[in-house]
Scaffold this active site. Structure first.
Site, PDB file in Angstrom:
ATOM      1  N   GLU A  44      -8.619   5.800  -1.827  1.00 26.32           N
ATOM      2  CA  GLU A  44      -9.838   5.673  -1.004  1.00 26.32           C
ATOM      3  C   GLU A  44     -10.090   4.207  -0.626  1.00 26.32           C
ATOM      4  O   GLU A  44     -10.569   3.918   0.468  1.00 26.32           O
ATOM      5  CB  GLU A  44     -11.036   6.267  -1.754  1.00 26.32           C
ATOM      6  CG  GLU A  44     -10.948   7.794  -1.815  1.00 26.32           C
ATOM      7  CD  GLU A  44     -12.166   8.441  -2.451  1.00 26.32           C
ATOM      8  OE1 GLU A  44     -12.942   9.074  -1.727  1.00 26.32           O
ATOM      9  OE2 GLU A  44     -12.330   8.311  -3.675  1.00 26.32           O
ATOM     10  N   ALA A 104     -10.021   7.002 -11.082  1.00 29.40           N
ATOM     11  CA  ALA A 104     -11.197   6.465 -11.773  1.00 29.40           C
ATOM     12  C   ALA A 104     -10.814   6.091 -13.190  1.00 29.40           C
ATOM     13  O   ALA A 104      -9.815   6.552 -13.721  1.00 29.40           O
ATOM     14  CB  ALA A 104     -12.294   7.522 -11.787  1.00 29.40           C
TER      15      ALA A 104
END
Length: 664
Positions: free
Chosen positions: A118, A76
């Site tokens: 992901e 992130a």
């Protein structure tokens, strides 16, 4: 501005971080958010825009996805860490990729970690370069993957591999990823674009292979789970990871994904996640130093190690692993041969465990010599002394180095307690002297206290920091004082623990409270392991100058006087029979006698009281270090205690934890 795609190969901008080009019906997308292509709002928006365009376009029949530079995408964006998630969220993006009717091919050009991993798990086919790395390290920030990682990974790799990977947060190579099914193909970096184009064309018109549609084979994961939970030591995230991955076998994908997201958002607000975020940012801050403009490091190609005992040989192995030429020195041929044998044994052990290839082993052995002639160090750009921690021994070595080394060769002392400023006066040009306090075993422990001496030149400091980076160390800069940051705080909280013994606590109670809090080992057990005689010798040295009005606990002295030096003598704070640690009635008697002498009526201590008092002692000493300018930041103190003294990272370090403890 977006326009209708064609095969003109004109770049299309989908956002400030996502661009694409169409070639033979394939939209090749590139993620660009330097330095590591962290998954920012701009990347998420750009991917959604690209998927929207592809869905409507008759020209685009498939998509490929790669990162700009050396990374695919790593985690992130830290700028968004403490902000509420903004739409489109990463789960929305991964769901959209997987649902695409046109195949999405992940062309993995480098590390795909966290949210980057992901994204590739949601793609329909994954090919990677040999140097690519994969991991879901969210657990290291007190989190679980929040965009489908716990549900997609086990469908590709199986439950066991997924639990191990996600709950440990470890990174795996492209080869491992291929073996366990995480990726479908390995290619070369030069061939990646061509291979991605071919894969996209091959999958065009075929029903995409959707990860969440794959079934999970039920297997017994008890062994893997037990291993993970034993290491968790009270941490929430590894435990929750095991639970979420296991849901793949019992819940529908939709239900399990909803549970994953709920858990992610709950953990994000937990004390554990806040503490680990603090540690993350503290590490980033620790790398920032105020140095005069234009300061450049000196070139270092050859490192000298004076003293190749346990510590020196381990430092040598760390230097060889970083690619340096190494010259060891011992005063006799017998000691030099023994030093070389120690270094070689450590290298062989790394080779046998698979951490070193045969080629690397041979190269490192070729780069290493150990001599009984001190003039062999004349060719060194930087010398680390690692001889016995005695002022006279080190002073004599410094005097001898003065006559051998070039005047610009840096000299680093690996002292734990001695004053490097005083040692620097024993050598010509003291501006080249610096402290490098390694932690044992030095080739494994990540922490390095870099002691900036009174005379140290700025370019000597910057050279040492550059060296630390190459040695893969977390360098914390500190000033000169007894014990530097770590040992000074360790002494303060050991002293507090000893006072608690006088007041009514027992060694096993204090150790149990610390282990329950998250330390791998209690304080008194650690002292026994290290040996009690070193601290005893230091106390005897300081006895003449000790302030008689200051409180002093003589219980450790009584233990040493009775020949109780720790594990090596079979008894210290505990007795060791058959290798097992047990409370000893003789120690109980020594403690009771000390209480009686001081007329203390003992009282019981709760585990929380024990932890509160120890945290307070650490934080008070830390505040003193900050006031004296020995430590630059409270985060630096936290990092030293976490990386050198077993303080649990998920509690954020003593400065952070003491503040938190106060607030709670």
């Amino acid at each position: 501005m977006m326009h209708n795609p064609s095969d003109t190969q004109q770049p299309i901008s989908f956002s400030s971080a996502v661009t694409g080009v169409v070639q033979d019906g394939v939209l090749h997308l590139t993620l660009a958010n330097p330095p590591v292509n962290a998954i920012s709002a701009a990347i998420r928006e750009g991917l959604m825009q690209a998927l929207n365009l592809a869905e409507k376009s008759a020209v685009i029949r498939a998509l490929t996805l790669r990162g700009a530079g050396k990374f695919f995408a790593a985690g992130a964006d830290i700028k968004e860490f403490d902000l509420p998630p903004s739409e489109p969220t990463l789960p929305q993006v991964t769901a959209r990729i997987e649902a695409s009717v046109k195949p999405v091919i992940a062309a993995i050009n480098g590390a795909a970690l966290g949210g980057g991993c992901e994204i590739i798990l949601a793609c329909h086919y994954r090919l990677a370069v040999e140097k690519a790395k994969f991991g879901l390290p969210e657990v290291k920030l007190g989190l679980v993957p929040g965009a489908g990682g716990t549900q997609r990974l086990p469908r590709l790799t199986g439950l066991d591999v997924a639990i191990d990977m996600i709950a440990s947060g470890k990174t795996i190579s492209a080869q491992e990823a291929l073996q366990n099914g995480l990726i479908d193909e390995i290619t070369t970096a030069e061939n990646l674009t061509y291979a991605a184009q071919k894969a996209a064309q091959y999958h065009t018109g075929k029903e995409p292979r959707r990860t969440l549609a794959l079934s999970v084979q039920p297997v017994n994961t008890e062994q893997t789970t037990a291993k993970i939970l034993a290491k968790a030591r009270g941490r929430l995230a590894p435990t929750e990871t095991v639970r979420l991955v296991s849901l793949t076998a019992t819940l529908s994908a939709e239900q399990a994904l909803a549970e994953e997201r709920t858990t992610f958002l709950r953990l994000r607000e937990s004390d554990e996640a806040k503490a680990l975020r603090h540690v993350f940012f503290a590490e980033r801050e620790a790398g920032k130093h105020d140095l005069p403009a234009g300061t450049v490091p000196r070139p270092v190609a050859t490192i000298g190690i004076a003293g190749t005992g346990m510590m020196g040989s381990a430092i040598a192995v760390a230097a060889l692993a970083a690619g340096y030429q190494l010259i060891g020195y011992e005063p006799t041929q017998e000691a030099a041969d023994a030093g070389l044998a120690r270094i070689t044994a450590l290298l062989n052990k790394q080779f046998q465990s698979g951490r070193l290839s045969e080629q690397a082993l041979e190269q490192q052995r070729a780069n290493c010599t150990v001599s009984a002639d001190i003039s062999a160090l004349a060719g060194a750009d930087l010398v680390i002394e690692a001889v016995f921690d005695d002022f006279e021994v080190k002073s004599e070595l410094f005097r001898r180095l003065s006559g051998v080394l070039r005047d610009d060769a840096i000299v680093a002392t690996n002292t734990s307690y001695l004053n490097p400023d005083e040692l620097a006066l024993k050598i010509s040009n003291p501006s080249r002297v610096i402290g490098m306090h390694f932690f044992s075993p030095a080739h494994i422990m990540r922490l390095l206290e870099v002691v900036n001496c009174a005379e140290t030149a700025p370019d000597v400091l910057t050279t040492t920091l550059e060296l630390a980076k190459k040695l893969n160390k977390l360098a914390i800069v500190c000033g000169v004082c007894e014990g530097f940051i770590g040992n000074r705080i360790f002494s303060a909280y050991r002293r507090e623990a000893e006072f608690m013994l006088e007041q009514g606590a027992w060694p096993h109670e204090i150790d149990a409270a610390l282990e329950h809090y998250g330390f791998p080992m209690g304080l008194f057990a650690v002292c026994d392991m290290a040996g009690l005689e070193i601290a005893w010798a230091k106390r005897k040295r300081q006895a003449a100058t000790r302030n008689p009005d200051e409180p002093y606990c003589n219980i450790p002295d009584r233990l040493c006087e009775a020949g109780r030096f720790g594990q090596k003598s079979g008894r210290g704070w505990y007795i060791y029979s058959d290798g097992k640690r047990q409370a000893d009635p003789d120690v109980t008697a020594i403690i009771e006698a000390a209480r009686f002498e001081k007329n203390i009526t003992p009282r019981p201590f709760t585990p929380d009281e024990i932890i509160s008092q120890l945290l307070k002692a650490m934080a008070n000493e830390g505040e003193q270090l900050l006031r004296e300018g020995i430590a630059a930041r409270s985060g630096d103190i936290d990092l030293v205690l976490i990386n050198g003294y077993g303080f649990p990272a998920h509690k954020g370090g003593p400065m952070f934890a003491a503040q938190n403890h106060k607030e709670h």
